[in-house]
Design a protein around this motif. Structure first.
Motif, PDB file in Angstrom:
ATOM      1  N   LEU A  80       0.828  -1.211   0.000  1.00  0.00           N
ATOM      2  CA  LEU A  80       0.000   0.000   0.000  1.00  0.00           C
ATOM      3  C   LEU A  80       0.862   1.261   0.000  1.00  0.00           C
ATOM      4  CD1 LEU A  80      -2.972  -1.004   2.330  1.00  0.00           C
ATOM      5  CD2 LEU A  80      -2.956  -0.798  -0.153  1.00  0.00           C
ATOM      6  N   ASN A  81       2.020   1.221   0.665  1.00  0.00           N
ATOM      7  CA  ASN A  81       2.940   2.359   0.589  1.00  0.00           C
ATOM      8  C   ASN A  81       3.404   2.586  -0.852  1.00  0.00           C
ATOM      9  OD1 ASN A  81       3.910   4.004   2.959  1.00  0.00           O
ATOM     10  ND2 ASN A  81       3.933   1.968   3.892  1.00  0.00           N
ATOM     11  N   GLU A  82       3.715   1.495  -1.554  1.00  0.00           N
ATOM     12  CA  GLU A  82       4.170   1.622  -2.942  1.00  0.00           C
ATOM     13  C   GLU A  82       3.072   2.204  -3.826  1.00  0.00           C
ATOM     14  OE1 GLU A  82       7.246  -2.088  -2.629  1.00  0.00           O
ATOM     15  OE2 GLU A  82       5.575  -2.271  -4.049  1.00  0.00           O
ATOM     16  N   ILE A  83       1.835   1.738  -3.599  1.00  0.00           N
ATOM     17  CA  ILE A  83       0.716   2.262  -4.396  1.00  0.00           C
ATOM     18  C   ILE A  83       0.524   3.752  -4.102  1.00  0.00           C
ATOM     19  CG2 ILE A  83      -1.787   2.119  -4.754  1.00  0.00           C
ATOM     20  CD1 ILE A  83      -1.527  -0.931  -4.073  1.00  0.00           C
ATOM     21  N   ILE A 141      -3.533   6.890   1.282  1.00  0.00           N
ATOM     22  CA  ILE A 141      -4.397   5.733   1.534  1.00  0.00           C
ATOM     23  C   ILE A 141      -4.684   5.691   3.029  1.00  0.00           C
ATOM     24  CG2 ILE A 141      -4.569   3.204   1.452  1.00  0.00           C
ATOM     25  CD1 ILE A 141      -2.901   3.236  -1.059  1.00  0.00           C
ATOM     26  N   VAL A 142      -5.958   5.493   3.377  1.00  0.00           N
ATOM     27  CA  VAL A 142      -6.332   5.377   4.788  1.00  0.00           C
ATOM     28  C   VAL A 142      -6.868   3.977   5.039  1.00  0.00           C
ATOM     29  CG1 VAL A 142      -7.720   6.286   6.674  1.00  0.00           C
ATOM     30  CG2 VAL A 142      -6.911   7.825   4.876  1.00  0.00           C
ATOM     31  N   GLY A 190       1.220  10.036  -1.060  1.00  0.00           N
ATOM     32  CA  GLY A 190       2.408   9.219  -0.814  1.00  0.00           C
ATOM     33  C   GLY A 190       2.448   8.570   0.553  1.00  0.00           C
ATOM     34  N   VAL A 191       1.434   8.858   1.396  1.00  0.00           N
ATOM     35  CA  VAL A 191       1.498   8.354   2.772  1.00  0.00           C
ATOM     36  C   VAL A 191       0.339   7.396   3.055  1.00  0.00           C
ATOM     37  CG1 VAL A 191       1.329   8.998   5.213  1.00  0.00           C
ATOM     38  CG2 VAL A 191       2.726  10.366   3.650  1.00  0.00           C
ATOM     39  N   ILE A 247       1.472   4.425   8.725  1.00  0.00           N
ATOM     40  CA  ILE A 247       2.103   3.102   8.600  1.00  0.00           C
ATOM     41  C   ILE A 247       3.278   3.264   7.639  1.00  0.00           C
ATOM     42  CG2 ILE A 247       1.831   0.696   7.930  1.00  0.00           C
ATOM     43  CD1 ILE A 247      -1.084   0.888   8.498  1.00  0.00           C
ATOM     44  N   PRO A 248       4.499   3.129   8.154  1.00  0.00           N
ATOM     45  CA  PRO A 248       5.659   3.412   7.315  1.00  0.00           C
ATOM     46  C   PRO A 248       5.987   2.255   6.387  1.00  0.00           C
ATOM     47  CG  PRO A 248       6.379   2.701   9.474  1.00  0.00           C
ATOM     48  CD  PRO A 248       4.870   2.694   9.504  1.00  0.00           C
TER      49      PRO A 248
END
Lengths: 344, 363
Positions: free
Chosen positions: A237-240, A248-249, A318-319, A332-333
């Protein structure tokens, strides 16, 4: 292991350097061990390459190498992983997988019976998935220069017309779905590797996902598909979020996590969102398609526990953020590297 | 999940939060001491749900973070030896020494493995009589008993190839320094539940009395932390300075006497340097002389080279609750978990690392 050693291989219960030498030993290995397992061609038909009939649509191509330890674990082995993993990479661009190749790097002294069992499982996984393994290679390296067995597979698949799936396609307003519980594969491997025992065995979710993606594509338009392998759901999800420049939440309480996986993670101080999966996917799609696609997923055996877990926003591009189970929020890192169990 | 879900119940969390909001009338600065508590507060976003009058600062209780730099250097030095199998808790693997970390020592050919318990380390020593097996015995009062028992057991079995690189730290001496400092802002403490489950509560009762500060022994789940905060606020608002035990399902006043006897048998109190803080008197544990044969520093004859820590890092003030991670000019720019400048960024439970992981928006 039910492999009966055929005549020409009987004098060699273990891999010797000669099995990679290109001579008769190599030929025996391919003809009597690999080919029967893959259920294919006669040795006479083997050339330097395989020619396949024309393919009408756009092609998807992928390759991946498999170095898992232990080689066999609850729920699968390096064999199933090598076939299903590459099939899944193709399926995540919306392709129907057609052909695979398989390359083996073998350590001198590796038991032939183990290789036979791995090859048998690869053949079985390919047959189940309706994919053919059409080319291969074996190399042998000296004792101590590899860890038993490494496998590389590459695959070719055909895209459905009109499908346009990629990590940059997520848009604000989209919703995020997962096909089932998170973290099963990684925790099964960790427990098998470290000999950790929990109440009841943890099992890998290793599976080929292309049939699930087919029914999803039939049910609606999908923007992004990923199989959250290394780094888990958090990494995917970080990459997306980064590729699509969206936020993204995640609604943490809605992410399905099996009870055994949750317990093992609690005990070891690991976060199941960072743990690898091998038979699950995450999808990002327009809100209006979500109900139909989710229903289609839940009708498929590999999507029974599918759930809607979050949404895409134009804020914080991006986060990846999470709404926590008690109503707080956090970031979420991207996982740093391998997760390491905590001291206390 | 039984025994955990009860302490993560969103309805109960909302009820306690409402009570905290209703109780607070003035600003208060509270500190949770243990890194596990810091991690939980951030992971569940609890700090954002509290009334603005409550400021949380984060304590020195991450054992991985405060393990002194020279000990990490010694560990790397020992791990590089070809006759050694070096065993450690997982999260020590990535802690940077002056040059490199244990993961890099492993990549360079050292036999470095992580274990979940020192008993596994003993087993490795039994299986490899031809190797020196060294366990990195770090942690607070919580891990000391098991680490002590491994040495005691090795002595009993005559396992001559087992030794421990000991760098234990004790919580109360650090709190004494923290609360004595003229710059101290902390008005209420959440004491580390798992440390107290071993060490008992007496030291914390003394601290509460000596420094006239309310202390609540707290657990690690969201409801534990919320309830601990509520108990502190209620004491502060009514002018009390008692020790209370929120974590009574785990902690008894006397702690665990059997575990304490084992620690007493094997270890003695010593001065100890804390990474990011400096030398604190009587704040550590080392092996007693009669166990010197199991002391890796003695076995390998290691000198303690004085190592300078980074001057830009404000970790001493962060670990003492005087500053927040985000007050540091290097935070997130020149200092990150990939390249930590100081103690609180090195482990996932350090305060700076927790802020970096859970709070850093827009990289």
């Amino acid at each position: 292991m039910n492999w009966a050693c055929p005549l020409p291989l009987r004098h060699y219960p273990h891999i010797v350097m000669g099995h990679g030498g290109g001579g008769r030993l190599s030929a025996d290995l391919v003809e009597h061990l690999i080919l029967p397992a893959f259920g294919g061609q006669s040795a006479g038909a083997l050339g330097d390459s395989t020619v396949v009939p024309p393919i009408a649509g756009r092609l998807a191509i992928s390759t991946d190498s498999y170095v898992v330890r232990p080689l066999f674990f609850p729920g699968g082995s390096i064999g199933e992983l090598a076939v299903n993993g590459t099939i899944n990479d193709l399926a995540m661009s919306g392709a129907r997988p057609l052909y695979l190749t398989a390359g083996f790097i073998l350590e001198e002294g590796f038991p032939l019976a183990t290789l036979a069992e791995v090859a048998r499982r690869m053949g079985e996984a390919a047959r189940q998935a309706g994919v053919r393994i059409v080319a291969g290679d074996t190399k042998v390296v000296g004792k101590g220069q590899a860890d038993g067995l490494f496998i590389n597979t590459a695959g070719i698949g055909e895209l459905r017309p009109g499908v346009d799936i990629g990590p940059c396609q997520a848009r604000p307003g989209d919703v995020v779905l997962v096909s089932g519980t998170m973290g099963d594969h990684g925790m099964a491997i960790l427990c098998a590797r470290e000999d950790l025992e929990f109440d009841g065995q943890l099992e890998s979710d290793c599976a080929a996902l292309h049939e699930l993606t087919e029914v999803m594509l039939d049910a609606g338009t999908i923007h992004v598909l990923r199989d959250p392998t290394r780094g888990g759901l958090a990494a995917s999800l970080n990459e997306i979020a980064r590729s699509s420049q969206v936020g993204i939440v995640l609604d943490e309480a809605r992410v399905p996590i099996g009870e055994k996986v949750q317990s093992a993670c609690e005990l070891l101080g690991l976060d199941p969102l960072h743990v690898a999966n091998e038979g699950k996917l995450v999808a990002v799609l327009a809100a209006e398609s979500a109900d139909a696609v989710l229903a289609a997923m839940r009708r498929h055996p590999l999507g029974r526990h599918a759930a809607r877990i979050g949404s895409v926003t134009g804020q914080h591009p991006g986060v990846l953020a999470a709404k926590t189970s008690i109503g707080g929020t956090r970031v979420i890192p991207m996982p740093l590297g391998e997760q390491l169990p905590r001291i206390c | 999940m039984k025994y955990l879900d009860e302490y993560r119940n969103p309805t109960l969390a909302k009820a306690i939060l409402a009570e905290i909001h209703a109780s607070v009338t003035r600003p208060w600065v509270l500190m949770e001491i243990c890194g596990g508590q810091t991690h939980s507060l951030m992971r569940y976003g609890i700090d954002e749900l509290l009334p603005p009058q409550i400021e949380l600062v984060h304590g020195p209780g991450c054992p991985v973070c405060v393990t002194p730099l020279e000990m990490v250097d010694k560990a790397i030095q020992i791990a590089a030896r070809p006759d050694v199998i070096f065993l450690t808790y997982g999260d020590m693997m990535r802690v940077p020494g002056s040059e490199g970390d244990l993961l890099q020592a492993k990549a360079a050919g050292g036999d470095v493995r992580f274990v979940y318990s020192p008993m596994q380390a003993l087993e490795v020593a039994r299986q490899h009589p031809d190797k020196q097996v060294v366990f990195f015995a770090v942690g607070f009062e919580t891990t000391a008993p098991a680490n002590a028992q491994a040495v005691w057991q090795a002595a009993r079995e005559g396992l001559g190839n087992y030794s421990a690189l000991v760098s234990h730290v004790l919580v109360p001496p650090a709190l004494t320094v923290l609360l004595s400092a003229p710059e101290n802002r902390v008005q209420g403490l959440i004491a580390p539940g798992h440390v107290c489950s071993v060490a008992g509560c007496a030291d914390y009762a003394s601290l509460a009395a000596r420094f006239q500060i309310p202390i609540v022994v707290g657990g690690f789940e969201p409801l534990d932390l919320l309830q601990s905060i509520l108990m502190l606020v209620q004491q502060l608002e009514s002018g009390q300075t008692r020790l209370e035990n929120q974590y009574s399902r785990v902690v008894s006043a006397a702690g665990n006497p059997a575990a304490r006897r084992m620690v007493e048998e094997v270890y003695e109190v010593c001065d100890r340097r804390w990474r990011g803080i400096g030398e604190l008197p009587l704040s550590g544990l080392r092996l007693r002389r009669k166990y010197a044969g199991f002391d890796a520093e003695v076995v390998f004859g290691l000198e303690a080279p004085g190592v300078e820590e980074d001057s830009e890092c404000i970790s001493a003030q962060v670990l003492m609750g005087q500053k927040k991670p985000t007050d540091c000019p290097a935070f997130g720019i020149r200092c990150s978990p990939e390249r930590p400048l100081g103690a609180p960024m090195v482990s996932s439970e350090g305060a700076c690392s927790a802020y970096y992981q859970y709070k850093l928006v827009a990289p």
